[in-house]
Design an enzyme around this catalytic site. Structure first.
Site, PDB file in Angstrom:
ATOM      1  N   HIS A 198      -2.167  -1.256  -5.784  1.00 51.17           N
ATOM      2  CA  HIS A 198      -1.656  -2.589  -6.130  1.00 51.17           C
ATOM      3  C   HIS A 198      -2.870  -3.451  -6.433  1.00 51.17           C
ATOM      4  O   HIS A 198      -4.002  -3.047  -6.157  1.00 51.17           O
ATOM      5  CB  HIS A 198      -0.852  -3.213  -4.977  1.00 51.17           C
ATOM      6  N   THR A 241       0.807  -1.227   0.000  1.00 50.52           N
ATOM      7  CA  THR A 241       0.000   0.000   0.000  1.00 50.52           C
ATOM      8  C   THR A 241       0.837   1.273   0.000  1.00 50.52           C
ATOM      9  O   THR A 241       0.572   2.200  -0.765  1.00 50.52           O
ATOM     10  CB  THR A 241      -0.934  -0.008   1.227  1.00 50.52           C
TER      11      THR A 241
HETATM   12 ZN    ZN Z   1      -3.096  -1.337  -0.387  1.00 50.61          ZN
END
Ligand code: ZN
Length: 543
Positions: free
Chosen positions: A341, A70
């Protein structure tokens, strides 16, 4: 990416699309863990905001680097740089100087545990460029997660907010200004939200779900954890309405991993647009929003079941409502949506050769092997990241570092659950050749793009394709994840929409590092030299 060729190609392929207007507001949205595959799987079901975004200019996007987590992912979206330059090589890393794990938005040297800031981010963001170029422009970021909000906000936001369990949207003076002006909207929003929840506890999951989502309700065993696969999930029952439930950690966790969490961030974001009169100032304003619950739900339940199906419908509706409210403000805006992602479903449900890897056990075995092979009286593997192995050797063993590293690498490569592994020395030599298409990068080249010699591990590990890391045992444990250099973790949608846009599915891939220079050109400001390139959407890219 071959910029010249790409420019020609897009110029030839997009003439039908009206150029984006010079907007008064740019809305940059990241949907945490929204893989390209997830977007494509649910695209036919969208009727709201994701349908609208899909009717603009749609790219196959890449978070091109290897460490698909993240914090690194969000660090690429509005900086134009790969994590190798943003310095955000993971959500957290082992700091060799202090022999401790650091979090990517922690603030070293402060005793305040709630301190969060952008100090680890080595470059500026689009918001920083904008505020430097256009005094009077505003840059505001909101997210369910501190690391997502701060990585998109950069160093000089007018305000940056994230969700704090039990408190609501908050900020930290290390991340942005803490003034009456920034605190008032958050306090007002939180006060009315918690008052409403005290009067009537929220329903975290819908009681009635669509037939297509209901068909996905199947029990599964993930690691040592049995889940019913039902919506509402078993774990969410009974967490609302009890005494002081709003302050309980169980409620906090169930809330974040529920479809009512993203609508909170969007409602607060819309309130910020109104109270700050964004889009009505002298310059173009920037609103960055990162929506976290797709990620929390994906980790908790995997992305192949009814839980994610219900979340996709809720997200689509919440984004649709958000855009409808923006439309009513009458402010010309350009919206971009992408992800930090992707992800794969849990190995057990993926089936085939996908396997679950007990990484704790694997690292323990590696420590045991190295202790025996080199006569070490300590565990040499430091930190807690099984993808970036750090060998913490005392000075007396440092002269054997190369031999120990080589042995550890060979041991890892011989394991069936390891797809590939590289030493830091190998990665440093693996810069991708200029112009190499992102889809063709080798694993080592992907790792290079998220490698920082001071922060990255001594050995970078790519587990076998489809592997799920970790052994869930109790309700709430992670059953599926991301973080690998494989394409299912790298590929994300990159979508642009503005009023009057003609739908275009661009066959040419785009990288998330191309987003910031592209939006800079849409706004009409100059981007600094960054890894990414301006992509022609009909606006003029600087030559
Ligand atoms: Zn993430």
């Amino acid at each position: 990416m071959g910029l010249g060729l790409l420019g020609l190609f897009l110029a030839a392929s997009t003439p039908a699309s009206a150029a984006p207007p010079r907007p008064k507001l740019v809305v940059a949205i990241s949907v945490d863990q929204f893989s390209l595959e997830l977007f494509q799987r649910y695209r036919p079901t969208f009727t709201g905001g994701l349908k609208r975004m899909g009717e603009g200019v749609a790219f196959t996007g890449y978070q091109s680097h290897g460490a698909t987590e993240t914090c690194p992912g969000h660090s690429t979206i509005l900086t134009g740089d790969h994590p190798a330059r943003t310095g955000i090589v993971a959500n957290g890393w082992y700091d060799r100087k202090t022999a401790s794990n650091v979090y990517c938005v922690s603030v070293p040297g402060t005793a305040d545990p709630s301190a969060r800031g952008s100090g680890m981010l080595k470059v500026d963001t689009l918001g920083d460029w904008l505020k430097r170029a256009e005094p009077g422009a505003r840059s505001i970021a909101v997210s369910g997660k501190d690391r997502a909000a701060i990585m998109m906000a950069g160093h000089h936001p007018d305000a940056v907010y994230w969700w704090n369990d039990g408190q609501g949207f908050s900020t930290s003076r290390y991340a942005g200004p803490v003034t009456a002006k920034t605190l008032a909207p958050a306090r007002a929003f939180n006060r009315s939200l918690f008052a409403a929840w005290r009067a009537k506890p929220p329903q975290l999951w819908p009681e009635k779900i669509s037939a297509s989502c209901a068909a996905l309700q199947q029990p599964h065993r993930f690691g040592r954890l049995e889940l019913s696969g039902e919506v509402p999930p078993q774990s969410s029952s009974g967490v609302t309405g009890g005494k002081d439930y709003l302050g309980s950690s169980r409620f906090a966790e169930e809330l974040r991993a529920s479809p009512i969490f993203d609508p909170l961030a969007l409602a607060f974001a819309e309130q910020l647009v109104r109270t700050n009169r964004m889009g009505r100032g002298p310059k173009t304003d920037l609103l960055a929003v990162s929506l976290s619950s797709t990620d929390y739900i994906g980790h908790r339940y995997g992305n192949g079941g009814a839980e994610t199906c219900v979340q996709m419908a809720a997200l689509d509706k919440a984004l649709g409502d958000f855009f409808d409210r923006l439309d009513r403000l009458g402010v010309p805006y350009v919206a971009m949506l992408t992800a930090d992602h992707g992800a794969a479903d849990a190995a057990e449900r993926l089936g085939g050769s996908a396997q679950r890897v007990n990484t704790g056990g694997l690292v323990g075995s590696l420590n045991g092997h190295l202790r025996t092979a080199f006569g070490l009286g300590y565990d040499p593997v430091a930190g807690d990241d099984s993808r970036q192995i750090v060998l913490n050797l005392p000075p007396i063993d440092n002269q054997r570092r190369d031999a120990i590293t080589a042995d550890a690498l060979a041991w890892l490569k011989a394991r069936p659950e390891v797809g590939s592994a590289f030493t830091a020395a190998e990665i440093v030599q693996s810069a991708p050749p200029a112009g190499k298409p992102v889809q063709d990068l080798t694993l080592a080249e992907r790792f290079y793009e998220s490698f920082d010699p001071e922060r990255s591990g001594d050995i970078l590990v790519a587990y076998a394709e489809g592997a799920t890391l970790g052994m869930p045992a109790a309700q709430g444990d992670t059953v599926a994840g991301h973080g690998s250099p494989w394409d299912y973790d790298r590929r994300v949608p990159i979508l642009f929409w503005w009023p009057g846009v003609a739908a275009a599915a661009e066959p040419q891939p785009m990288e998330t590092v191309d987003i910031a220079p592209t939006l800079a050109a849409v706004i009409g400001i100059k981007a600094p030299a960054v890894d990414g390139h301006c992509v022609d959407l009909g606006q003029r890219c600087p030559s």
